[in-house]
Motif scaffolding. Structure first.
Motif, PDB file in Angstrom:
ATOM      1  N   LYS A  80       1.921  13.587   4.666  1.00  0.00           N
ATOM      2  CA  LYS A  80       1.969  13.128   6.057  1.00  0.00           C
ATOM      3  C   LYS A  80       1.771  14.204   7.114  1.00  0.00           C
ATOM      4  O   LYS A  80       1.416  13.881   8.245  1.00  0.00           O
ATOM      5  N   SER A 120       0.815  -1.212   0.000  1.00  0.00           N
ATOM      6  CA  SER A 120       0.000   0.000   0.000  1.00  0.00           C
ATOM      7  C   SER A 120       0.854   1.269   0.000  1.00  0.00           C
ATOM      8  O   SER A 120       0.337   2.363   0.146  1.00  0.00           O
ATOM      9  N   ALA A 148      -1.909  14.230   7.342  1.00  0.00           N
ATOM     10  CA  ALA A 148      -2.388  13.039   8.053  1.00  0.00           C
ATOM     11  C   ALA A 148      -2.519  13.292   9.543  1.00  0.00           C
ATOM     12  O   ALA A 148      -3.146  12.527  10.263  1.00  0.00           O
ATOM     13  N   THR A 188      -9.722   8.934   0.495  1.00  0.00           N
ATOM     14  CA  THR A 188      -8.495   8.769  -0.270  1.00  0.00           C
ATOM     15  C   THR A 188      -8.764   9.224  -1.710  1.00  0.00           C
ATOM     16  O   THR A 188      -9.913   9.463  -2.092  1.00  0.00           O
ATOM     17  N   LYS A 211      -3.920   6.827   8.663  1.00  0.00           N
ATOM     18  CA  LYS A 211      -3.431   6.162   7.454  1.00  0.00           C
ATOM     19  C   LYS A 211      -4.568   5.344   6.852  1.00  0.00           C
ATOM     20  O   LYS A 211      -5.440   4.869   7.574  1.00  0.00           O
ATOM     21  N   TYR A 212      -4.506   5.184   5.560  1.00  0.00           N
ATOM     22  CA  TYR A 212      -5.608   4.554   4.832  1.00  0.00           C
ATOM     23  C   TYR A 212      -5.061   3.446   3.960  1.00  0.00           C
ATOM     24  O   TYR A 212      -4.061   3.639   3.267  1.00  0.00           O
ATOM     25  N   SER A 235       2.313   8.022  -5.612  1.00  0.00           N
ATOM     26  CA  SER A 235       1.226   8.717  -4.929  1.00  0.00           C
ATOM     27  C   SER A 235       0.788   9.935  -5.728  1.00  0.00           C
ATOM     28  O   SER A 235       1.495  10.417  -6.605  1.00  0.00           O
ATOM     29  N   ARG A 284      -7.181  16.281   2.117  1.00  0.00           N
ATOM     30  CA  ARG A 284      -7.394  14.912   2.590  1.00  0.00           C
ATOM     31  C   ARG A 284      -6.143  14.427   3.312  1.00  0.00           C
ATOM     32  O   ARG A 284      -5.034  14.774   2.951  1.00  0.00           O
ATOM     33  N   ARG A 285      -6.371  13.587   4.312  1.00  0.00           N
ATOM     34  CA  ARG A 285      -5.239  13.130   5.116  1.00  0.00           C
ATOM     35  C   ARG A 285      -4.333  12.159   4.359  1.00  0.00           C
ATOM     36  O   ARG A 285      -3.181  11.964   4.734  1.00  0.00           O
ATOM     37  N   ASP A 286      -4.834  11.538   3.321  1.00  0.00           N
ATOM     38  CA  ASP A 286      -3.982  10.577   2.615  1.00  0.00           C
ATOM     39  C   ASP A 286      -3.016  11.276   1.665  1.00  0.00           C
ATOM     40  O   ASP A 286      -2.141  10.641   1.093  1.00  0.00           O
ATOM     41  N   ASN A 293     -11.053  12.033   5.654  1.00  0.00           N
ATOM     42  CA  ASN A 293     -10.862  10.581   5.662  1.00  0.00           C
ATOM     43  C   ASN A 293     -11.038   9.916   4.305  1.00  0.00           C
ATOM     44  O   ASN A 293     -11.110   8.699   4.216  1.00  0.00           O
TER      45      ASN A 293
END
Lengths: 413, 299
Positions: free
Chosen positions: B137, A29, B140, B186, A75-76, B274, B132-134, B184
């Motif tokens: 970091k 991931s 996050a 992604t 984290k996702y 990413s 978004r937190r994803d 929360n």
């Protein structure tokens, strides 16, 4: 696909961040660019650590400098079976309030224990917090098994010690898994070194664990967040009460009571997703319309006429003090339960909870950071509530310091 | 509620309504990018048939893609909601600031000044954003209700505890809260949601031919008038799309043939890089680039 929210807790250096890193890394991931950055940062001096997996979640400069987790990191990741939201919470006692933040939205707690140290004060504290918050499921992850030669006896010893403790504090459901996050044993893949362990490795456990969704026959609760009144010509008389169903189900035609006023009326219409619906269930965002034109505002509660919550100007609760400053008697607060806010004072601190024995200790009238206590709270306007154990959303609140605006305590009724 | 998209949607609508209930002068930061398009859609579900209890606000760096700006204007007009646009160029002139320099001049740092100015101008006490937190970091680590001081600064060591879904937005005058309803979600959740709700997006999210400059790191930057290219720079025509829609000077395109929502979802599911890693030059500066920008008032 469903969603599982869990948090990880444990002592500093028990390897929480490494465990999460391992879950993400072995389940593929982690993106390649993030791996590159990690590889650059990781100290390559360690024997078998080419990548410091903890760096994945320690997102703040201060955390990386000190090698500790200060605040929750989310984290996702997802597999074919489930989506996961992980809250990686800090291990330092000093940052317990941040751990509380991560834990409060979780359905499952993973509490890490260093196999060498066994159950510690911090393990107990995190377990008591999990019990207080009513976390449906706890997994005790006995980590660093590599440093105890993967000993089954050591594992069983810790399991039996924890079982006694978890019964004492009333944890709902507890499971146990032996791991070595650093070496990757039993995290994503099962390990030959732990061949005596017959259960699932961690990831498979997380993919399949059934999380208790609470009582299906629970009472219906709704609180108004916002009143929608377009006041246009076409919608001159439109008055909808927007909010989410806190628990249970509502139906068009239901006879309901508005609290705290106690006025009775009937649900004339329910809208959800910009359409009219006949019923609305738990957590669903809706707009409720009532037959009568009443004075109803944000924070008012709507409940079935025949299933009323308690409505009082005082509550007995267990609170966790979260402010750096100690509690002063006579301090003024705002109590917030979902969208309802009212002035509050702590009338009496009955007892504090000892984290070793889970016994009530006599109160000294003080509250320090991270202490748990049983208290009586007096409030200005009547609060409609249920016990947290039965209906969590109706039994939880925070206290806000009126002067500093800080959230200083979390409470459950 | 079994489906995770329903759960994420419910959480976001709840947060939007909390903002409307707790604050006097909210604003929704809207760029015409996919995340803020989702926010607008969620706001419809939260507040219709009423009007939004906030205007849409865009800080225009002057380096935006025209497609995103056109989309921004047409969506605001179609919904009949108020749109406030403030330009970074005006801030530069007003405060006598140094404009961005270099081959890829990014006004990412400068837009914080404009954001703080527009907050002051309209006395906004809360700004809703699509972060978004994803993504990154430092993000996050941020709360859903992120309290900022008078200078818009984030103090990551002093965040308020945030319990259950009880949000404390209480602040003193002059302070400001940034609220992130899709914290929360992604990147993949956003696309699955866009597909499910069949949302319109600016065309640059889908494959198209474009003249691009290849950077030293191998990223593809749209060839545009804001770049200060050298003769040795290589310009190529590629089939590309954008994963994020930021400034033309710091957002890279990705090579892609993805034409439909399903193509894009398949592409992201298999992507090894990413979202920000693939597309952002601004985060490559240092490991703590985002944390530092947030401490300085960035959203």
């Amino acid at each position: 696909m469903d969603l599982l929210r869990f948090f990880t807790a444990g002592n500093v250096d028990d390897g929480k961040s490494t465990l999460i890193g391992r879950l993400l890394y072995d389940s593929e991931s982690i993106s390649t660019d993030i791996l590159e950055t990690l590889t650059r940062q990781s100290k390559t001096t360690g024997e078998n650590t080419t990548i410091d997996l903890a760096l994945l979640t320690d997102g703040l400069r201060a955390e990386r400098e000190q090698g500790i987790t200060i605040d929750v990191a989310y984290k996702y990741f997802s597999t074919d079976k489930r989506k996961f939201i992980i809250a990686d919470t800090p291990g330092h006692a000093q940052y317990t309030r941040n751990m509380f933040t991560g834990a409060s939205t979780a359905q499952l707690a993973i509490i890490l224990v260093d196999a060498r140290n066994g159950i510690t004060d911090q393990t107990k504290r995190h377990s008591i917090i999990s019990a207080t918050l009513g976390i449906p499921q706890v997994l005790l992850c006995i980590n660093k098994m590599d440093l105890m030669a993967y000993s089954e006896d050591r594992f069983n010893e810790i399991v039996s010690e924890y079982q006694t403790f978890s019964e004492l504090i009333g944890l709902n459901k507890v499971d146990f898994i032996p791991t070595s996050a650093l070496a990757g044993d039993n995290v994503v893949h099962s390990s030959e070194k732990l061949s005596w362990y017959k259960g699932l490795p961690l990831l498979e456990y997380l993919e399949t664990v059934k999380v208790d969704e609470g009582n299906l026959k629970e009472e219906a609760r709704f609180q108004v967040q916002y009143v929608i009144r377009p006041q246009t010509e076409a919608l001159h008389d439109y008055r909808g009460y927007a909010g989410s169903v806190l628990s249970g189900n509502f139906h068009v035609g239901d006879e309901v009571t508005i609290l705290p006023s106690g006025v009775q009326t009937r649900i004339s219409k329910i809208e959800s997703n910009l359409k009219e619906v006949k019923t609305a269930g738990k957590n669903q965002p809706v707009v409720i319309h009532l037959e009568d034109d009443l004075d109803i505002s944000r924070g008012n509660t709507i409940v079935p006429k025949n299933a009323l919550p308690q409505t009082e100007k005082s509550v007995e609760a267990t609170i966790c003090w979260m402010d750096n400053g100690a509690f002063n008697s006579g301090q003024k607060f705002l109590l917030q339960q979902n969208s309802f806010r009212t002035k509050a004072v702590i009338k009496e601190i009955h007892s504090k909870i000892d984290i070793h024995s889970f016994q009530d200790l006599e109160s000294d009238g003080n509250l320090q950071l991270n202490e748990l206590a049983k208290v009586s709270i007096k409030i200005a306007e009547a609060l409609s509530f249920d016990s947290f154990k039965n209906l969590p959303k109706s039994g939880a609140f925070i206290l806000i310091n009126e002067n500093t605006n800080q959230t200083v305590a979390a409470g459950v009724i | 509620m079994k489906d995770y998209l329903d759960e994420l949607e419910a959480e976001a609508i709840y947060i939007l309504r909390e903002v409307a209930g707790q604050f006097d002068r909210p604003a929704l930061l809207f760029s015409g990018g996919k995340d803020s398009i989702c926010l607008v859609h969620l706001a419809l579900k939260a507040f219709r048939p009423g009007k939004f209890p906030f205007p849409l606000v865009h800080v225009d760096t002057g380096h935006n893609f025209q497609e995103a700006l056109d989309f921004r204007d047409s969506l605001a007009a179609e919904l009949g909601e108020q749109l406030i646009v403030r330009n970074v160029v005006d801030t530069i002139a007003k405060h006598n600031l140094q404009d961005a320099k270099g081959k890829f001049p990014s006004r990412n740092g400068l837009q914080t000044h404009t954001l703080l100015d527009v907050i002051e101008e309209f006395e906004f006490d809360v700004c809703i954003g699509g972060a978004r937190r994803d993504e990154e970091k430092a993000r996050a680590k941020e709360r859903v209700f992120s309290v900022r001081d008078e200078f818009g600064q984030w103090d990551p060591k002093l965040q308020r505890p945030e319990l259950w879904s009880i949000y404390n937005g209480k602040i003193d005058k002059g302070e400001n809260v940034r609220v992130f309803p899709i914290s929360n979600w992604t990147e993949l959740d956003v696309w699955n949601y866009i597909k499910r709700e069949n949302l319109q997006l600016p065309e640059i999210y889908f494959t198209h031919e474009r003249e691009c400059v290849v950077t030293e790191q191998g990223q593809l930057m749209a060839n545009n008038q804001f770049l200060n290219l050298e003769e040795t720079d290589q310009v190529v025509t590629k089939k590309v799309r954008y994963r994020t829609v930021g400034d033309m000077t710091c957002t890279a395109a990705v090579e892609s043939e993805a034409f439909t929502f399903d193509d894009i979802i398949a592409e992201i599911s298999n992507a090894k890089i990413s979202e920000r890693g693939a597309t952002r030059m601004d985060d490559r500066i240092s490991e703590a680039a985002m944390e530092d920008r947030k401490k300085g008032g960035y959203f």
